[in-house]
Scaffold this active site. Sequence first.
Site, PDB file in Angstrom:
ATOM      1  N   CYS A   1      -1.463  15.554 -21.648  1.00 37.95           N
ATOM      2  CA  CYS A   1      -0.752  14.790 -22.691  1.00 37.95           C
ATOM      3  C   CYS A   1      -0.215  13.454 -22.164  1.00 37.95           C
ATOM      4  O   CYS A   1       0.290  12.651 -22.940  1.00 37.95           O
ATOM      5  CB  CYS A   1       0.402  15.603 -23.270  1.00 37.95           C
ATOM      6  SG  CYS A   1       1.787  15.811 -22.131  1.00 37.95           S
TER       7      CYS A   1
ATOM      8  N   ALA B   1       7.942  -4.761  12.428  1.00 34.09           N
ATOM      9  CA  ALA B   1       7.977  -5.726  11.320  1.00 34.09           C
ATOM     10  C   ALA B   1       9.417  -6.051  10.926  1.00 34.09           C
ATOM     11  O   ALA B   1       9.738  -7.201  10.613  1.00 34.09           O
ATOM     12  CB  ALA B   1       7.207  -5.168  10.130  1.00 34.09           C
TER      13      ALA B   1
ATOM     14  N   GLN C   1       0.855  -1.194   0.000  1.00 35.29           N
ATOM     15  CA  GLN C   1       0.000   0.000   0.000  1.00 35.29           C
ATOM     16  C   GLN C   1       0.886   1.238   0.000  1.00 35.29           C
ATOM     17  O   GLN C   1       0.390   2.349  -0.079  1.00 35.29           O
ATOM     18  CB  GLN C   1      -0.864   0.026   1.260  1.00 35.29           C
ATOM     19  CG  GLN C   1      -1.814  -1.141   1.376  1.00 35.29           C
ATOM     20  CD  GLN C   1      -2.480  -1.133   2.747  1.00 35.29           C
ATOM     21  OE1 GLN C   1      -3.532  -0.526   2.920  1.00 35.29           O
ATOM     22  NE2 GLN C   1      -1.870  -1.793   3.705  1.00 35.29           N
TER      23      GLN C   1
ATOM     24  N   ILE D   1       3.674   4.029  -1.075  1.00 29.92           N
ATOM     25  CA  ILE D   1       3.857   4.785  -2.308  1.00 29.92           C
ATOM     26  C   ILE D   1       5.296   5.297  -2.402  1.00 29.92           C
ATOM     27  O   ILE D   1       5.604   6.164  -3.203  1.00 29.92           O
ATOM     28  CB  ILE D   1       2.825   5.945  -2.369  1.00 29.92           C
ATOM     29  CG1 ILE D   1       2.670   6.650  -0.994  1.00 29.92           C
ATOM     30  CG2 ILE D   1       1.458   5.425  -2.732  1.00 29.92           C
ATOM     31  CD1 ILE D   1       3.279   7.951  -0.910  1.00 29.92           C
TER      32      ILE D   1
ATOM     33  N   HIS E   1      -1.510   1.503  -4.315  1.00 27.18           N
ATOM     34  CA  HIS E   1      -1.866   2.926  -4.211  1.00 27.18           C
ATOM     35  C   HIS E   1      -0.971   3.822  -5.054  1.00 27.18           C
ATOM     36  O   HIS E   1      -0.865   5.011  -4.805  1.00 27.18           O
ATOM     37  CB  HIS E   1      -1.852   3.359  -2.742  1.00 27.18           C
ATOM     38  CG  HIS E   1      -2.901   2.670  -1.928  1.00 27.18           C
ATOM     39  ND1 HIS E   1      -2.869   2.558  -0.559  1.00 27.18           N
ATOM     40  CD2 HIS E   1      -4.045   2.032  -2.306  1.00 27.18           C
ATOM     41  CE1 HIS E   1      -3.930   1.893  -0.142  1.00 27.18           C
ATOM     42  NE2 HIS E   1      -4.656   1.561  -1.181  1.00 27.18           N
TER      43      HIS E   1
HETATM   44  P1  NAD Z   1      -1.691   3.081   8.494  1.00 25.65           P
HETATM   45  O1  NAD Z   1      -0.959   4.359   8.675  1.00 25.65           O
HETATM   46  O2  NAD Z   1      -3.161   3.085   8.511  1.00 25.65           O
HETATM   47  O3  NAD Z   1      -1.235   2.046   9.630  1.00 25.65           O
HETATM   48  C1  NAD Z   1       0.077   1.780   9.910  1.00 25.65           C
HETATM   49  C2  NAD Z   1       0.147   0.707  10.982  1.00 25.65           C
HETATM   50  O4  NAD Z   1       1.520   0.352  11.138  1.00 25.65           O
HETATM   51  C3  NAD Z   1      -0.342   1.158  12.358  1.00 25.65           C
HETATM   52  O5  NAD Z   1      -1.407   0.305  12.748  1.00 25.65           O
HETATM   53  C4  NAD Z   1       0.869   0.968  13.288  1.00 25.65           C
HETATM   54  O6  NAD Z   1       0.529   0.301  14.472  1.00 25.65           O
HETATM   55  C5  NAD Z   1       1.770   0.050  12.481  1.00 25.65           C
HETATM   56  N1  NAD Z   1       3.201   0.234  12.669  1.00 25.65           N
HETATM   57  C6  NAD Z   1       3.892   1.403  12.836  1.00 25.65           C
HETATM   58  N2  NAD Z   1       5.218   1.160  12.871  1.00 25.65           N
HETATM   59  C7  NAD Z   1       5.368  -0.180  12.727  1.00 25.65           C
HETATM   60  C8  NAD Z   1       6.494  -1.048  12.674  1.00 25.65           C
HETATM   61  N3  NAD Z   1       7.745  -0.577  12.768  1.00 25.65           N
HETATM   62  N4  NAD Z   1       6.283  -2.372  12.525  1.00 25.65           N
HETATM   63  C9  NAD Z   1       5.021  -2.869  12.446  1.00 25.65           C
HETATM   64  N5  NAD Z   1       3.914  -2.090  12.487  1.00 25.65           N
HETATM   65  C10 NAD Z   1       4.094  -0.773  12.622  1.00 25.65           C
HETATM   66  O7  NAD Z   1      -1.105   2.463   7.165  1.00 25.65           O
HETATM   67  P2  NAD Z   1      -1.739   1.527   6.075  1.00 25.65           P
HETATM   68  O8  NAD Z   1      -2.466   0.398   6.702  1.00 25.65           O
HETATM   69  O9  NAD Z   1      -0.641   1.271   5.132  1.00 25.65           O
HETATM   70  O10 NAD Z   1      -2.843   2.378   5.311  1.00 25.65           O
HETATM   71  C11 NAD Z   1      -2.862   3.740   5.123  1.00 25.65           C
HETATM   72  C12 NAD Z   1      -2.401   4.334   3.809  1.00 25.65           C
HETATM   73  O11 NAD Z   1      -1.186   4.939   4.100  1.00 25.65           O
HETATM   74  C13 NAD Z   1      -2.071   3.475   2.657  1.00 25.65           C
HETATM   75  O12 NAD Z   1      -2.969   3.789   1.669  1.00 25.65           O
HETATM   76  C14 NAD Z   1      -0.673   3.937   2.169  1.00 25.65           C
HETATM   77  O13 NAD Z   1      -0.757   4.239   0.809  1.00 25.65           O
HETATM   78  C15 NAD Z   1      -0.442   5.182   2.923  1.00 25.65           C
HETATM   79  N6  NAD Z   1       0.882   5.572   3.405  1.00 25.65           N
HETATM   80  C16 NAD Z   1       2.014   5.162   2.802  1.00 25.65           C
HETATM   81  C17 NAD Z   1       3.237   5.557   3.300  1.00 25.65           C
HETATM   82  C18 NAD Z   1       4.470   5.091   2.590  1.00 25.65           C
HETATM   83  O14 NAD Z   1       4.453   4.924   1.384  1.00 25.65           O
HETATM   84  N7  NAD Z   1       5.552   4.852   3.308  1.00 25.65           N
HETATM   85  C19 NAD Z   1       3.318   6.358   4.431  1.00 25.65           C
HETATM   86  C20 NAD Z   1       2.137   6.788   5.029  1.00 25.65           C
HETATM   87  C21 NAD Z   1       0.914   6.380   4.507  1.00 25.65           C
END
Ligand code: NAD
Length: 243
Positions: free
Chosen positions: A131, A235, A102, A104, A120
């Site tokens: 274009c 993770a 998910q 980006i 996403h």
């Molecule tokens: P989310 O922000 O909803 O949830 C993130 C989850 O990760 C939280 O529940 C948190 O408890 C957990 N978390 C935080 N640090 C962690 C770690 N080190 N190890 C394990 N778990 C950890 O994110 P989501 O479920 O991906 O959905 C939200 C949207 O956020 C997605 O659509 C995504 O596109 C977007 N997003 C992407 C980025 C990126 O590309 N890095 C950053 C922010 C949001």
Amino acid sequence: MDKKISELKKIVATSDQIVAFTGAGFSAESGISTFRGTGGLWSKYDPNIYANINIFMQDSTYYWNFFRDERYPVIKKAKPNDGHYALVELEKRGKIYRVITQNIDGLHQEAGQSDVIELHGSTRKTNCLSCGKTYTIDETYKLLQKELPPKCSCGGNLKPGTVLFGEPLPQVALDMASLASKNCDLFLVLGSSLVVYPAASMPMIAKKSGAALVIVNIDPTPMDDIADLIFRESASKVLSKLI
Ligand code: NAD
């Protein structure tokens, strides 16, 4: 944790079609804030203003200010973390069937992962709405220094390569992700709150098709009750111990 890691090792030993499903939490240790959870980005920027397609089409300056001041500097600085490299290692061992992300940020690809489904989209590219010309993240940033909102060389408006709120997901990516979820033998959730649909329907598809479901997420998720194994841990730490 060690007992659970042993259980995970057993599941992985009998799996060779693993889907790794990553969310914002997976890149948190690369310095990219999550949206939800402690310190989440959405506590600072309301997604319904800064990342909503309807607002973007009326006045894209909210998004481009967010991109220039928050997204670009953070993404440029971020490097893949141990979790990204552990997934590459699992791919080398023939264990990974697909990585569905998910995120980006493009960090899986930067770590060397070959087969990544980006549900996403990607913030690393921008498209012209007139274009279709594509710009890299650096080219987009340069255009932004000149004018707000940034314009294509044809004069058209630019749109980020990410899926904004209110936009449908790219159909090809969605179909590939659904198929991979159906065909995998282990579905590994890594750092996702599992509340954003339709992405969050993938673990359910996998479970219904007979795959084991393992969730590694610091906070509880709505799918914890159907998981075979749950880690409330980082993770990258769990994957490092696994490999
Ligand atoms: P989310 O922000 O909803 O949830 C993130 C989850 O990760 C939280 O529940 C948190 O408890 C957990 N978390 C935080 N640090 C962690 C770690 N080190 N190890 C394990 N778990 C950890 O994110 P989501 O479920 O991906 O959905 C939200 C949207 O956020 C997605 O659509 C995504 O596109 C977007 N997003 C992407 C980025 C990126 O590309 N890095 C950053 C922010 C949001």
